[in-house]
Each structure stands twice: as structure tokens, then as C-alpha cells.
Design a protein around this motif. Structure first.
Motif, short mmCIF file in Angstrom:
data_model
loop_
_atom_site.label_atom_id
_atom_site.label_comp_id
_atom_site.label_asym_id
_atom_site.label_seq_id
_atom_site.Cartn_x
_atom_site.Cartn_y
_atom_site.Cartn_z
N MET A 1 38.02 46.29 14.72
CA MET A 1 37.32 46.54 15.98
C MET A 1 37.14 48.04 16.24
SD MET A 1 38.33 43.56 18.67
CE MET A 1 40.09 43.83 18.63
N ILE A 2 38.13 48.83 15.86
CA ILE A 2 38.00 50.28 16.02
C ILE A 2 36.87 50.80 15.13
CG2 ILE A 2 39.14 52.48 15.57
CD1 ILE A 2 41.77 51.10 16.45
N LEU A 3 36.81 50.34 13.88
CA LEU A 3 35.71 50.74 12.99
C LEU A 3 34.36 50.28 13.54
CD1 LEU A 3 37.25 50.01 9.46
CD2 LEU A 3 36.78 52.25 10.48
N ALA A 4 34.34 49.09 14.15
CA ALA A 4 33.10 48.59 14.73
C ALA A 4 32.64 49.46 15.89
CB ALA A 4 33.28 47.15 15.19
N LEU A 5 33.59 49.87 16.74
CA LEU A 5 33.23 50.76 17.86
C LEU A 5 32.71 52.10 17.36
CD1 LEU A 5 36.04 50.09 20.50
CD2 LEU A 5 33.57 49.73 20.78
N VAL A 6 33.31 52.61 16.28
CA VAL A 6 32.82 53.86 15.67
C VAL A 6 31.38 53.66 15.18
CG1 VAL A 6 33.11 55.47 13.76
CG2 VAL A 6 35.11 54.70 15.04
N GLY A 7 31.13 52.50 14.57
CA GLY A 7 29.78 52.21 14.11
C GLY A 7 28.78 52.14 15.26
#
Length: 377
Positions: free
Chosen positions: A364-370
Motif C-alpha cells: 500500500m505504501i508503494l501504491a501511494l507513492v505510485g
């Protein structure tokens, strides 16, 4: 019967309701489909297990249940904010759906040659008031909403299937962000909806056994719980509905099809407002909860642009899901969750615990960065 089927109705409805906001413009991107499937397995599935486990452990709705669970875990009251964020996410989904419905209704009437000069924001506010009135019917609006949405899509299929051109494209963090957001919102992860539905179903079963002298029925309702029997059918239905929604995301609906679909959306939005109101009611009472839900929903649907609603939905649903995953993975006692999940094999429990503690937050953190890179770009 409707209460018992609520989880399955929502599992079928949410992908149909939300996919077109997060699916790529070119639906033939095979890499996006694969990323969405990975997100459904790595993120969505552990999250649904967490919701059902917390529902079973607390025996209450999300708002009341989080108070019990935080006391049991000797955790900060800040974790209780999950229930408020979950109610806000439900209102955001309803606002987004109603805002889209108001624009779609004007287009459908325009196709019929009907002049409709009411401003979009006023129409959105009016539809939200109607949705809140329908919310007094509780879960009774869900089957009606699903049937009307299916009729609308079926009328669109009479004009032919969308044209698909499948191809592999370059994978990016932004694409992963969309895939995770799509998985989260399509399964309702972080909204507490399945927690709430499971609580209502389980309590009905317990109440039914109070009027029965059968020990077997009492054990069935109160004891022999297995989370996989609750979660896997829901997740499987979400996967099927999600694939159908992806394939139909480019479908063009005729005016009558739009009308059926939009009325169905209004019925589904009513249930989302009912769910949000039930969470707020624990703190503020029935009348004040109706006022607060109506005021917030009208403000979001009538005043905020659609793009802002989508951004808010992505951010708040991700934060809510992240709170739930960290609370379930790091704050709850191991023994409590092991009993609540009641897996048939200890290896399954260990796999779930690694996923909810590490894989889900990281994904989810990587998704928010995306998403942030896409917004800034």
C-alpha cells in the motif's frame, strides 16, 4: 435472508460500481490485469481475513468493536479512528456514485430530448437526500440496486461487446497504485463493510438459537467458526465480478440502460449511507448521525469535483486499510487472532500473519507513492 446475503451482494456490486474510476483507459493492458490479480491476492485477501477475524473477536460493529479490541490489546485509542475513516470512505463512495449518477441522468434525459436545466450540484444534493431516505430501509435496497445495475448493463450488451485489443505495456509504480486502489475499493477493504455484514449475520444466527433447544444449532451458531468459509466465497465472487467489470468498463449504455443503472447506483449508495450512519450513531445517536451523514455527503457530492473525490477516496481508503492491517498484524494478541481465524493448518495462519504485517503495508505504501507520482506528473 437479505442480511445473510449482504456480504455477497456487496462483493458483486462494488466492482461494478467503482471499476471505471480506476481501470486504465486502454482496458487491453494485460500487465494491468496481472498487477490487479497480484493485488487481489497479496493485499485484498489478507485484509478480508483481518476484517472477519476482528468482527468475530469483537462481536460488535466496527465502531463498537474497535473500542473493545483496543482495550483487549492495551492499544492507543488512536486505532479507533479506523471506524470513523471507514464510515467516511463509505460516504465518499456514495458521494462519488451519486455525483456520477447526476451527470449520467442529465445525459440520459438529454438523449431522449428532455430539457433538464437543474444545475448538477443541485441535482446531486437532491439525489443524496433521496439516498438518505432510502437508507432507512437498511440492506433491503441492495438486491434491488444489483438487479437494476445488471439490467442496465444487459441493455448495453444488446448493442454489442466493447472492442478489446490485448497487449503488454510498460509496468510502472503508477500502474501498481491503480491496481492496488482497484483491489482495495472493489473488495471494500478498509471500509469495515464485511465486518459490519458479518456481525449482523452472526448475531442473527445467535438470536435464532435462543428459541431452539437443539445443542447442535447452538454450537453451530456460537462455536464452530472457520474464517475461510466466510472469506473465500466472498473473495472468489469479488474476483469474478471484478473480471466482468474490467471487461465491461468500456461498455456504452443506451439511455434506458443508463437510467436503470443509475437508479441501481442510487439504491447501493443508500446502503452505504445506512452503514456510515450506523457507525456514527454509536457516538452521536440516531438523529444527529442522520444530520451529519447527510451534511457531509451533500458537501462532498455537490461541491467537490469528481477528480477530488477520487483522490480523497484513494488516500483515505488507503490510510484506513493501512490502520487496519497494522492493528491486526502488530497490535492484536497472537492467540486472539489465531482463535478468531481458526485456520485448518498452522502454516496458513503464519502465511496470513506475514502478509498482514509486512506485505500489505509495503504494497500500500508503494501504491501511494505510485499515485503521488501520477498526480504530480
Amino acid at each position: 435472508m437479505i442480511v445473510r446475503s449482504t456480504s455477497y451482494l456487496m462483493a458483486a456490486i462494488l466492482p461494478l460500481l467503482l471499476f471505471h474510476w480506476f481501470a486504465p483507459a486502454d482496458i487491453g493492458q494485460i500487465d494491468f490485469w496481472l498487477l490487479w490479480l497480484v493485488a487481489m491476492i497479496v493485499v485484498a485477501l489478507p485484509m478480508i481475513f483481518a476484517e472477519i477475524a476482528l468482527a468475530y473477536r469483537s462481536g460488535q460493529t466496527p465502531s463498537s468493536g474497535m473500542q473493545i479490541l483496543t482495550r483487549e490489546a492495551d492499544a492507543s485509542v488512536l486505532w479507533r479512528s479506523f471506524s470513523w475513516l471507514a464510515a467516511l470512505v463509505a460516504m465518499l463512495i456514495a458521494a462519488l456514485a451519486v455525483s456520477d449518477a447526476s451527470s449520467g441522468l442529465q445525459l440520459a434525459l438529454g438523449d431522449w430530448g428532455v430539457a433538464f436545466s437543474v444545475p448538477t450540484f443541485a441535482l446531486s444534493a437532491g439525489l443524496m437526500v433521496i439516498a438518505l431516505m432510502l437508507s432507512l430501509l437498511g440492506a433491503g435496497t441492495l438486491p434491488v440496486g444489483l438487479i437494476l445495475m445488471i439490467i442496465g448493463l444487459a441493455l448495453g450488451l444488446l448493442g454489442g461487446l466493447p472492442h478489446w485489443q490485448f497487449a503488454m505495456t510498460e509496468v510502472s509504480l503508477a500502474e501498481w497504485g491503480r491496481a492496488v486502489a482497484l483491489a482495495l475499493v472493489s473488495v471494500g477493504a478498509g471500509t469495515g463493510i464485511y465486518w459490519f455484514a458479518y456481525y449482523a449475520t452472526f448475531n442473527r444466527s445467535i438470536e435464532a438459537t435462543h428459541h431452539s433447544d437443539s445443542p447442535a444449532q447452538s454450537r453451530s451458531a456460537a462455536g464452530l467458526h472457520r474464517s475461510s468459509k466466510q472469506v473465500l466465497p466472498i473473495w472468489g465472487l469479488q474476483l469474478i465480478a471484478g473480471l466482468a467489470a474490467l471487461l465491461l468498463s468500456g461498455l456504452s449504455l443506451p439511455p434506458l440502460g443508463k437510467l436503470f443503472y443509475l437508479i441501481g447506483v442510487l439504491c447501493v449508495s443508500a446502503y452505504l449511507l445506512y452503514y456510515a450512519g450506523e457507525q456514527v450513531k454509536v457516538k452521536f445517536g440516531l438523529v444527529m448521525s442522520l444530520v451529519l451523514v447527510l451534511a457531509l455527503s451533500i458537501l462532498m457530492a455537490a461541491l467537490l469535483p469528481t477528480a477530488w473525490l477520487v483522490i480523497l477516496l484513494v488516500i483515505i481508503s488507503s490510510v484506513a486499510a493501512l490502520l487496519l492491517s497494522v492493528f491486526a498484524g502488530w497490535q492484536m494478541k497472537i492467540s486472539h487472532l489465531r482463535k478468531s481465524l481458526n485456520f485448518s493448518n498452522e502454516a496458513f495462519y503464519n502465511l496470513w500473519r506475514v502478509a498482514i504485517r509486512i506485505a500489505v503495508p509495503l504494497a500500500m505504501i508503494l501504491a501511494l507513492v505510485g499515485w503521488i507520482s501520477e498526480w504530480l506528473g
